[in-house]
Each structure stands twice: as C-alpha cells, then as structure tokens.
Design an enzyme around this catalytic site. Structure first.
Site, short mmCIF file in Angstrom:
data_model
loop_
_atom_site.label_atom_id
_atom_site.label_comp_id
_atom_site.label_asym_id
_atom_site.label_seq_id
_atom_site.Cartn_x
_atom_site.Cartn_y
_atom_site.Cartn_z
N ASP A 64 0.86 -1.19 0.00
CA ASP A 64 0.00 0.00 0.00
C ASP A 64 0.90 1.24 0.00
N ALA A 88 -3.30 5.10 -7.60
CA ALA A 88 -4.39 5.99 -7.20
C ALA A 88 -5.70 5.23 -7.25
N GLU A 89 -6.67 5.75 -6.53
CA GLU A 89 -8.06 5.41 -6.81
C GLU A 89 -8.44 6.36 -7.94
N THR A 131 -4.02 14.44 -13.22
CA THR A 131 -5.13 14.46 -14.19
C THR A 131 -5.55 15.88 -14.55
N ASP A 132 -6.18 16.02 -15.70
CA ASP A 132 -6.71 17.34 -16.09
C ASP A 132 -7.91 17.75 -15.23
N GLU A 133 -8.50 16.77 -14.51
CA GLU A 133 -9.72 17.08 -13.75
C GLU A 133 -9.48 18.08 -12.62
N TYR A 158 -12.76 12.72 -6.33
CA TYR A 158 -11.55 12.22 -7.00
C TYR A 158 -10.63 13.37 -7.39
N SER A 161 -8.98 15.00 -4.45
CA SER A 161 -7.87 14.22 -3.86
C SER A 161 -6.63 14.32 -4.73
N LYS A 162 -6.80 14.34 -6.05
CA LYS A 162 -5.63 14.47 -6.94
C LYS A 162 -5.03 15.87 -6.81
N LYS A 197 -14.80 2.33 -16.78
CA LYS A 197 -14.62 3.60 -17.47
C LYS A 197 -15.37 3.54 -18.80
N PRO A 213 -24.85 2.70 -21.13
CA PRO A 213 -25.48 3.81 -20.41
C PRO A 213 -24.74 5.12 -20.70
P1 NAD Z 1 -6.32 2.29 -12.39
O1 NAD Z 1 -7.44 2.45 -11.42
O2 NAD Z 1 -6.49 1.44 -13.59
O3 NAD Z 1 -5.04 1.71 -11.62
C1 NAD Z 1 -4.64 2.17 -10.37
C2 NAD Z 1 -3.63 1.17 -9.79
O4 NAD Z 1 -3.21 1.65 -8.50
C3 NAD Z 1 -4.19 -0.23 -9.58
O5 NAD Z 1 -3.26 -1.19 -10.04
C4 NAD Z 1 -4.37 -0.32 -8.08
O6 NAD Z 1 -4.25 -1.64 -7.57
C5 NAD Z 1 -3.26 0.58 -7.59
N1 NAD Z 1 -3.53 1.09 -6.25
C6 NAD Z 1 -4.69 1.64 -5.79
N2 NAD Z 1 -4.57 1.96 -4.49
C7 NAD Z 1 -3.30 1.63 -4.12
C8 NAD Z 1 -2.56 1.73 -2.91
N3 NAD Z 1 -3.12 2.23 -1.79
N4 NAD Z 1 -1.29 1.32 -2.91
C9 NAD Z 1 -0.72 0.79 -4.01
N5 NAD Z 1 -1.36 0.66 -5.19
C10 NAD Z 1 -2.64 1.08 -5.24
O7 NAD Z 1 -5.90 3.77 -12.77
P2 NAD Z 1 -5.29 4.33 -14.13
O8 NAD Z 1 -6.40 4.73 -15.01
O9 NAD Z 1 -4.24 3.43 -14.61
O10 NAD Z 1 -4.64 5.70 -13.58
C11 NAD Z 1 -3.27 5.74 -13.19
C12 NAD Z 1 -2.93 7.15 -12.77
O11 NAD Z 1 -3.15 8.04 -13.85
C13 NAD Z 1 -3.78 7.69 -11.63
O12 NAD Z 1 -2.95 8.44 -10.78
C14 NAD Z 1 -4.82 8.56 -12.31
O13 NAD Z 1 -5.24 9.59 -11.46
C15 NAD Z 1 -4.01 9.09 -13.47
N6 NAD Z 1 -4.78 9.49 -14.67
C16 NAD Z 1 -5.64 8.58 -15.25
C17 NAD Z 1 -6.32 8.94 -16.42
C18 NAD Z 1 -7.27 8.00 -17.11
O14 NAD Z 1 -7.93 8.42 -18.06
N7 NAD Z 1 -7.37 6.75 -16.69
C19 NAD Z 1 -6.12 10.22 -16.96
C20 NAD Z 1 -5.23 11.11 -16.34
C21 NAD Z 1 -4.56 10.70 -15.20
O1 TDX Z 2 -21.19 4.52 -18.12
C1 TDX Z 2 -20.76 5.66 -18.33
N1 TDX Z 2 -21.49 6.54 -19.07
C2 TDX Z 2 -21.09 7.81 -19.33
O2 TDX Z 2 -21.79 8.58 -20.01
C3 TDX Z 2 -19.50 6.11 -17.79
C4 TDX Z 2 -18.65 5.18 -16.95
C5 TDX Z 2 -19.10 7.39 -18.07
N2 TDX Z 2 -19.87 8.23 -18.79
C6 TDX Z 2 -19.38 9.60 -19.08
C7 TDX Z 2 -18.88 10.38 -17.90
C8 TDX Z 2 -17.78 11.21 -18.51
O3 TDX Z 2 -18.31 12.40 -19.07
O4 TDX Z 2 -18.26 9.43 -19.95
C9 TDX Z 2 -17.22 10.36 -19.64
C10 TDX Z 2 -15.98 9.58 -19.24
O5 TDX Z 2 -16.24 8.97 -18.00
P1 TDX Z 2 -15.13 8.09 -17.22
O6 TDX Z 2 -14.66 7.03 -18.15
O7 TDX Z 2 -15.72 7.71 -15.90
O8 TDX Z 2 -13.94 9.13 -17.08
P2 TDX Z 2 -13.88 10.59 -16.41
O9 TDX Z 2 -14.89 10.76 -15.35
O10 TDX Z 2 -13.85 11.60 -17.53
O11 TDX Z 2 -12.42 10.49 -15.71
C11 TDX Z 2 -11.34 9.86 -16.44
O12 TDX Z 2 -10.45 10.79 -16.97
C12 TDX Z 2 -9.61 11.48 -16.12
C13 TDX Z 2 -10.57 8.88 -15.55
O13 TDX Z 2 -11.48 7.96 -14.97
C14 TDX Z 2 -9.79 9.59 -14.50
O14 TDX Z 2 -9.00 8.68 -13.74
C15 TDX Z 2 -8.88 10.56 -15.18
O15 TDX Z 2 -8.18 11.30 -14.23
#
Ligand code: NAD
Ligand code: TDX
Length: 344
Positions: A64, A88-89, A131-133, A158, A161-162, A197, A213
């Site tokens: 962790d 991250a979560e 993240t851009d969020e 989320y 926290s980021k 996602k 959805p």
């Molecule tokens: P993900 O949820 O697929 O993976 C997260 C990983 O972190 C998992 O393997 C999980 O087991 C691990 N993890 C969670 N809690 C932990 C803990 N307490 N200790 C150790 N490991 C832990 O996420 P992702 O989509 O691969 O995102 C990775 C990073 O990129 C994150 O920091 C996220 O904020 C950032 N990010 C994601 C996106 C996106 O579109 N997915 C976009 C921009 C930034």
């Molecule tokens: O079932 C769905 N239907 C829907 O309309 C889901 C899961 C999402 N959505 C919409 C919500 C958002 O506008 O689609 C868009 C994308 O949603 P997500 O895939 O949940 O992503 P988002 O909330 O944009 O966040 C993602 O991008 C930035 C990642 O999950 C984050 O980790 C990252 O930081």
C-alpha cells in the site's frame, strides 16, 4: 537515466501503469522495473504476466503506498534511480459513493512516496502522474483549454484528492528543493482499462449484446489520448522535464461522449438502439480540453496514435481478450498473484 537504473513504478498493475511497464521494459527505457501495487479491484498482476518470469529486469512487490514501512522497504531494497507514481483510486463515480479510499491512496499515499523518495539515497526524481480534472470544467461553447497556469478548481472528490496530492508534490519542491515533476493528462483509452470507465464499459456491453449507459444528454466532452501516447509523454517528462514543473498532456482530440459511443457502434456491429440515456452523474464536469504546447515545446514529445486507428485497435484488443475481461470482473486474477507470490 535512459536504459539503465531501476525505476520504481507505483500502481503498475493498473491500466496506465501496466502499459507504461510494457513500453519501459519492451523498449528498454530503463534497466529494471520494480512494480509496487496494492492489487485493489483495479490492479491485476496478470496485466504484467509477460514480465513476471524475467527476474533480472522485473520484480513485483504487493503493498500500500500509504504504508510508510512497506514503501520504505522497497526504496531500501531496490534503490531506484527514478519513481513514477501512478497508484491511485481513479474512478470519479466511486469517489462520489465513498471518498475515503481516495484520500487514503491519493493524498496520504502520495505524501508517503514523496517522503520516501526524498530520504532515499540519491533522492531520486519522482514523477507524479495527475489528471486534467484538477482544473475543473470548461463551458461547451468556448475554445478555452486547460494549461499549466490555470488555477485549480477540482469538482469531484476524485479530482479534489488528486489536487491535494499535486499541491503536496509542489510543496515538497518549494520547501525541500525535492526533484519532482507533475503531469496532468486528459482521458486515456487503450488495452487493460478496467471496464468501469466509459470506453471499455461500452465495448464490453456492446460485445455482450447489452446497452451502453450514456449519462445525461451525452454532450459532455472529454479530450481522448491513447494510453501509449500518455506513457511516452510521462517518459519524456521524467527524462527531460524541468524539476518542479507541471506539464499538461493531451492529444487535441475533443469528443462528446455520445460521439465516442457512436464511433464504437459500427466497430462492434451494433446500432443506435444499443444506446440508453441514463441519469446524469452528480456534478458532472461539462468539458475537458488540454493545451499541450508546453510539453511539446520543452520535451519534443508529440502524440503518435490517431483516434480512429487507436479506437479500432482498442476494440480489437478487447475482442481478442475475452478471458481478461472475465477475470478482472470476477476478481479471479488474484489467484495469479497467490500462485506466483503466495506466502510472501
Ligand atoms: P487504475 O485504477 O487502472 O489503476 C490504479 C492502480 O493503482 C491499480 O493497479 C491499483 O491496484 C493501484 N492502487 C490503488 N490503491 C493503491 C494503494 N493504496 N497502494 C498501491 N497501489 C494502489 O488507474 P489508471 O487509469 O491506470 O490511472 C493511473 C494514474 O493516472 C492515476 O494516478 C490517475 O489519477 C491518473 N490518470 C488517469 C487517467 C485516465 O484516463 N485513466 C487520466 C489522467 C490521469
Ligand atoms: O457509463 C458511463 N457513461 C457515461 O456517459 C461512464 C462510466 C461514463 N460516462 C461519461 C462520464 C464522462 O463524461 O463518460 C465520460 C468519461 O467517464 P469516465 O470514463 O468515468 O472518465 P472521467 O470521469 O472523464 O475520468 C477519467 O479521466 C480522467 C478517468 O477515470 C480519471 O481517472 C482521469 O483522471
């Protein structure tokens, strides 16, 4: 730094982390990777299966990031030359249900990794993946885009926290002169993304003959980038980014959600009836868009993968890996970890 040294990659069993490890080892960006991951519901060691036998170049430690003893032990044992912090979560909807794990992992976890990197021999550079969020939401009817100078305005637990994590990383540079770089990337898509996602969820449902959805009116806009382009950008910032700086990452690819789903329909042989409009996400950010001119100018990075081809390749990957989808949904993947590392 390239080609040698050990890189500590947190969150390496998740979506972006595992894609990063495939590229880092496959293209020999570094000598060895130590993958550190708690294996939550989103972490799947099977994502890294192709490396687990290569004990020279790859090792996995389950732990962790918010546990200072576990993190301290990894730094002491492996003496990494760089840290790439993905753990991250990551799912907005889950953060609305329960923000507690987001504070634990994203805020406390980042502070623990930051402190351990600072105190480790050689104080290795830490690249913090954000993240851009954190920048909030843009109006639909504007051409404005997020950039590094924009004030933070996180609007989901989320994103908050980021943002908290990003501020801790900035503070460590300001207070201690710690060598850090922050990247703020837009929405990623590609292989190994957990099917909560939008894109993998839509592909999975369309493959199963179910509906997708779409939240609200479907007009919310996200700026999509292929995960490999994001990983190459992270590498560029790790190796060529300036210490203490932030880099926004995006591929100039804004798409309304409904158009993303419509682009998937013909790739999966489905029609408009597969779309179901559902209740909107509370506090749903309207539009994200990234101005990536700083990373392009300072590191020479540019995205390589066009949206149309990237999306078709992604659909192909999920189609060809039905057992991956089944295993992440059932939690079966944990038995792979037990088989390899059980008793550790
Ligand atoms: P993900 O949820 O697929 O993976 C997260 C990983 O972190 C998992 O393997 C999980 O087991 C691990 N993890 C969670 N809690 C932990 C803990 N307490 N200790 C150790 N490991 C832990 O996420 P992702 O989509 O691969 O995102 C990775 C990073 O990129 C994150 O920091 C996220 O904020 C950032 N990010 C994601 C996106 C996106 O579109 N997915 C976009 C921009 C930034
Ligand atoms: O079932 C769905 N239907 C829907 O309309 C889901 C899961 C999402 N959505 C919409 C919500 C958002 O506008 O689609 C868009 C994308 O949603 P997500 O895939 O949940 O992503 P988002 O909330 O944009 O966040 C993602 O991008 C930035 C990642 O999950 C984050 O980790 C990252 O930081």
């Amino acid at each position: 730094m390239s080609g040698q040294g050990t890189w500590l990659v947190t969150g390496a069993a998740g979506f972006i982390g595992s894609n990063f490890v495939h590229l880092a080892l496959g293209e020999r960006w570094c000598g060895r990777v130590v993958a550190f991951d708690a294996l939550t519901y989103a972490g799947n060691l099977g994502n890294l299966e192709r490396w687990t036998a290569d004990r020279e170049r790859f090792d996995f430690v389950r732990g962790d990031v918010a546990d200072p003893d576990a993190v301290g032990r990894v730094f002491a044992e492996y003496e990494p030359s760089a840290v790439v912090h993905f753990a991250a979560e990551s799912h907005v909807d889950r953060s609305i249900e329960d923000p507690a794990p987001f504070l634990h992992t994203n805020v406390t976890g980042t502070q623990v990794v930051l402190g351990a990197a600072r105190e480790a021999p050689g104080a290795p550079r830490m690249l913090h993946v954000s993240t851009d969020e954190v920048y909030g939401s843009l109006p639909l009817d504007s051409t404005e885009r997020f950039h590094e100078q924009r004030p933070y305005d996180p609007r989901s637990p989320y994103a908050a926290s980021k943002a908290g994590a990003d501020f801790l990383v900035r503070a460590a540079h300001h207070t201690h002169g710690q060598d850090v770089v922050i990247t703020n990337c837009s929405n990623n898509y590609g292989p190994y993304q957990f099917p909560e996602k939008l894109i993998p969820l839509a592909i999975m449902n369309l493959l199963r003959g179910e509906q997708v959805p779409v939240y609200g009116d479907g007009l919310n806009v996200r700026d999509w980038i292929h995960v490999e382009d994001h990983c190459r950008a992270v590498r560029a910032c790790l190796e060529r980014g300036r210490s203490g700086e932030t880099y926004c990452i995006g591929a100039d690819n804004e798409q309304p959600n409904i158009e993303v789903v419509r682009a998937l329909l013909p790739l999966l042989g489905r029609g408009e009836l597969a779309i179901r409009f559902v209740r909107d996400r509370p506090g749903h950010d309207r539009r994200y868009a990234i101005d990536a001119s700083k990373i392009r100018r300072e590191t020479g990075w540019a995205p390589r993968i066009a949206w149309k081809e990237g999306l078709a390749d992604t659909v192909r990957w999920y189609r060809e890996n039905p057992e991956w989808l089944a295993s992440v949904r059932s939690g079966e993947f944990l038995s792979y970890y037990e088989r390899l590392y059980g008793g550790q």
